[in-house]
Design a protein around this motif. Sequence first.
Motif, mmCIF file in Angstrom:
data_model
loop_
_atom_site.group_PDB
_atom_site.id
_atom_site.type_symbol
_atom_site.label_atom_id
_atom_site.label_comp_id
_atom_site.label_asym_id
_atom_site.label_seq_id
_atom_site.Cartn_x
_atom_site.Cartn_y
_atom_site.Cartn_z
ATOM 1 N N VAL A 1 10.401 -3.486 -6.228
ATOM 2 C CA VAL A 1 9.081 -3.089 -5.734
ATOM 3 C C VAL A 1 8.867 -1.608 -6.011
ATOM 4 C CG1 VAL A 1 8.928 -4.902 -3.981
ATOM 5 C CG2 VAL A 1 9.978 -2.723 -3.398
ATOM 6 N N GLU A 2 7.645 -1.150 -5.809
ATOM 7 C CA GLU A 2 7.278 0.223 -6.164
ATOM 8 C C GLU A 2 7.952 1.286 -5.310
ATOM 9 O OE1 GLU A 2 5.027 -2.146 -5.457
ATOM 10 O OE2 GLU A 2 4.172 -2.577 -7.405
ATOM 11 N N ALA A 3 8.091 1.040 -4.000
ATOM 12 C CA ALA A 3 8.659 2.040 -3.093
ATOM 13 C C ALA A 3 9.193 1.347 -1.851
ATOM 14 C CB ALA A 3 7.599 3.063 -2.703
ATOM 15 N N SER A 4 9.876 2.122 -1.022
ATOM 16 C CA SER A 4 10.398 1.614 0.234
ATOM 17 C C SER A 4 9.924 2.542 1.347
ATOM 18 C CB SER A 4 11.922 1.574 0.170
ATOM 19 O OG SER A 4 12.444 0.923 1.301
ATOM 20 N N VAL A 5 10.107 2.134 2.588
ATOM 21 C CA VAL A 5 9.685 2.933 3.738
ATOM 22 C C VAL A 5 10.379 4.289 3.703
ATOM 23 C CG1 VAL A 5 9.692 3.055 6.261
ATOM 24 C CG2 VAL A 5 9.219 0.887 5.104
ATOM 25 N N GLY A 6 9.589 5.350 3.914
ATOM 26 C CA GLY A 6 10.117 6.708 3.924
ATOM 27 C C GLY A 6 9.995 7.438 2.602
ATOM 28 N N PHE A 7 9.608 6.754 1.547
ATOM 29 C CA PHE A 7 9.497 7.381 0.235
ATOM 30 C C PHE A 7 8.190 8.150 0.100
ATOM 31 C CE2 PHE A 7 12.677 5.756 -2.917
ATOM 32 C CZ PHE A 7 13.553 5.266 -1.969
ATOM 33 N N SER A 8 8.242 9.252 -0.630
ATOM 34 C CA SER A 8 7.028 9.977 -0.999
ATOM 35 C C SER A 8 6.425 9.283 -2.204
ATOM 36 C CB SER A 8 7.353 11.438 -1.352
ATOM 37 O OG SER A 8 7.846 12.107 -0.212
ATOM 38 N N VAL A 9 5.098 9.094 -2.168
ATOM 39 C CA VAL A 9 4.415 8.374 -3.238
ATOM 40 C C VAL A 9 3.148 9.102 -3.654
ATOM 41 C CG1 VAL A 9 5.313 6.108 -2.593
ATOM 42 C CG2 VAL A 9 3.184 6.909 -1.572
ATOM 43 N N GLN A 10 2.698 8.809 -4.859
ATOM 44 C CA GLN A 10 1.422 9.321 -5.375
ATOM 45 C C GLN A 10 0.465 8.137 -5.445
ATOM 46 O OE1 GLN A 10 0.376 12.493 -6.304
ATOM 47 N NE2 GLN A 10 -1.604 11.497 -6.521
ATOM 48 N N THR A 11 -0.662 8.229 -4.741
ATOM 49 C CA THR A 11 -1.670 7.172 -4.766
ATOM 50 C C THR A 11 -2.932 7.705 -5.437
ATOM 51 O OG1 THR A 11 -2.797 7.726 -2.696
ATOM 52 C CG2 THR A 11 -0.790 6.389 -2.532
ATOM 53 N N LYS A 12 -3.909 6.830 -5.620
ATOM 54 C CA LYS A 12 -5.197 7.268 -6.178
ATOM 55 C C LYS A 12 -5.906 8.232 -5.249
ATOM 56 C CE LYS A 12 -5.956 2.969 -8.681
ATOM 57 N NZ LYS A 12 -6.769 1.760 -8.808
ATOM 58 N N LEU A 13 -5.547 8.205 -3.968
ATOM 59 C CA LEU A 13 -6.204 9.044 -2.973
ATOM 60 C C LEU A 13 -5.403 10.296 -2.630
ATOM 61 C CD1 LEU A 13 -7.380 6.162 -0.663
ATOM 62 C CD2 LEU A 13 -8.673 7.310 -2.455
ATOM 63 N N GLY A 14 -4.258 10.479 -3.267
ATOM 64 C CA GLY A 14 -3.443 11.659 -3.038
ATOM 65 C C GLY A 14 -2.004 11.305 -2.705
ATOM 66 N N ARG A 15 -1.187 12.372 -2.538
ATOM 67 C CA ARG A 15 0.225 12.175 -2.211
ATOM 68 C C ARG A 15 0.381 11.797 -0.749
ATOM 69 N NH1 ARG A 15 3.946 13.407 -5.674
ATOM 70 N NH2 ARG A 15 3.469 14.650 -7.500
ATOM 71 N N GLY A 16 1.445 11.016 -0.489
ATOM 72 C CA GLY A 16 1.694 10.619 0.886
ATOM 73 C C GLY A 16 3.094 10.074 1.060
ATOM 74 N N LYS A 17 3.345 9.528 2.257
ATOM 75 C CA LYS A 17 4.648 8.981 2.602
ATOM 76 C C LYS A 17 4.458 7.539 3.069
ATOM 77 C CE LYS A 17 8.582 9.797 5.623
ATOM 78 N NZ LYS A 17 9.127 10.673 6.665
ATOM 79 N N VAL A 18 5.301 6.635 2.572
ATOM 80 C CA VAL A 18 5.217 5.227 2.951
ATOM 81 C C VAL A 18 5.700 5.068 4.396
ATOM 82 C CG1 VAL A 18 6.042 2.890 2.498
ATOM 83 C CG2 VAL A 18 5.559 4.434 0.589
ATOM 84 N N LEU A 19 4.825 4.515 5.246
ATOM 85 C CA LEU A 19 5.173 4.277 6.648
ATOM 86 C C LEU A 19 5.620 2.842 6.895
ATOM 87 C CD1 LEU A 19 2.260 6.132 8.467
ATOM 88 C CD2 LEU A 19 4.546 6.970 7.950
ATOM 89 N N ALA A 20 5.056 1.902 6.132
ATOM 90 C CA ALA A 20 5.378 0.489 6.361
ATOM 91 C C ALA A 20 5.009 -0.343 5.147
ATOM 92 C CB ALA A 20 4.624 -0.028 7.582
ATOM 93 N N TYR A 21 5.599 -1.525 5.090
ATOM 94 C CA TYR A 21 5.300 -2.532 4.077
ATOM 95 C C TYR A 21 5.087 -3.829 4.847
ATOM 96 C CZ TYR A 21 6.012 -5.429 -0.109
ATOM 97 O OH TYR A 21 5.873 -6.318 -1.145
ATOM 98 N N VAL A 22 3.871 -4.388 4.779
ATOM 99 C CA VAL A 22 3.525 -5.545 5.616
ATOM 100 C C VAL A 22 2.977 -6.699 4.790
ATOM 101 C CG1 VAL A 22 3.065 -4.126 7.649
ATOM 102 C CG2 VAL A 22 1.206 -4.652 6.079
ATOM 103 N N ASN A 23 2.974 -7.879 5.405
ATOM 104 C CA ASN A 23 2.407 -9.087 4.796
ATOM 105 C C ASN A 23 2.989 -9.374 3.423
ATOM 106 O OD1 ASN A 23 0.795 -9.306 7.083
ATOM 107 N ND2 ASN A 23 -0.853 -8.156 6.152
ATOM 108 N N GLY A 24 4.291 -9.271 3.312
ATOM 109 C CA GLY A 24 4.955 -9.481 2.029
ATOM 110 C C GLY A 24 5.116 -10.934 1.636
ATOM 111 N N GLY A 25 4.803 -11.830 2.541
ATOM 112 C CA GLY A 25 4.999 -13.240 2.246
ATOM 113 C C GLY A 25 6.449 -13.641 2.446
ATOM 114 N N GLN A 26 6.769 -14.853 2.100
ATOM 115 C CA GLN A 26 8.107 -15.391 2.332
ATOM 116 C C GLN A 26 9.184 -14.637 1.551
ATOM 117 O OE1 GLN A 26 8.282 -19.594 1.905
ATOM 118 N NE2 GLN A 26 10.434 -19.719 2.372
ATOM 119 N N SER A 27 8.856 -14.136 0.377
ATOM 120 C CA SER A 27 9.851 -13.428 -0.437
ATOM 121 C C SER A 27 9.631 -11.915 -0.461
ATOM 122 C CB SER A 27 9.826 -13.967 -1.864
ATOM 123 O OG SER A 27 8.567 -13.709 -2.457
#
Length: 118
Positions: free
Chosen positions: A71-97
């Motif tokens: 996957v692209e990132a994990s919780v706690g990682f710094s990321v670059q989005t279309k809206l600016g830089r930020g930090k991943v707080l959570a990953y939700v609704n991932g489905g069964q896998s």
Amino acid sequence: TFRVMDDWGSNYMPRHSKFPIGACVATSFGVGVFVGWRVEDDMHIVRSLWQRKGAGKAHAYLNRDAIHSVVEASVGFSVQTKLGRGKVLAYVNGGQSFRHGRYFVHIKEEGKHLGNIL
């Protein structure tokens, strides 16, 4: 001469891990960082399924079938989005896998979305 085995049998042990060490991976239990692999029992070690460091930090010892994809990132990682830089707080609704989830990112870059969680 070189001979290819006709049947690997039940004792065959892969000679490599499923994904590269350091990759962010989706597992049957959430997302984390793949940090190690034990050759003798094909055990994959995934760190920090819920938090990168501090309280909530964990290591999971998972068999090959419990790790699904990169996957692209994990919780706690710094990321670059279309809206600016930020930090991943959570990953939700991932489905069964845990492959098709959505990230919550706290935007920390100056601009219209500063301080927002998207």
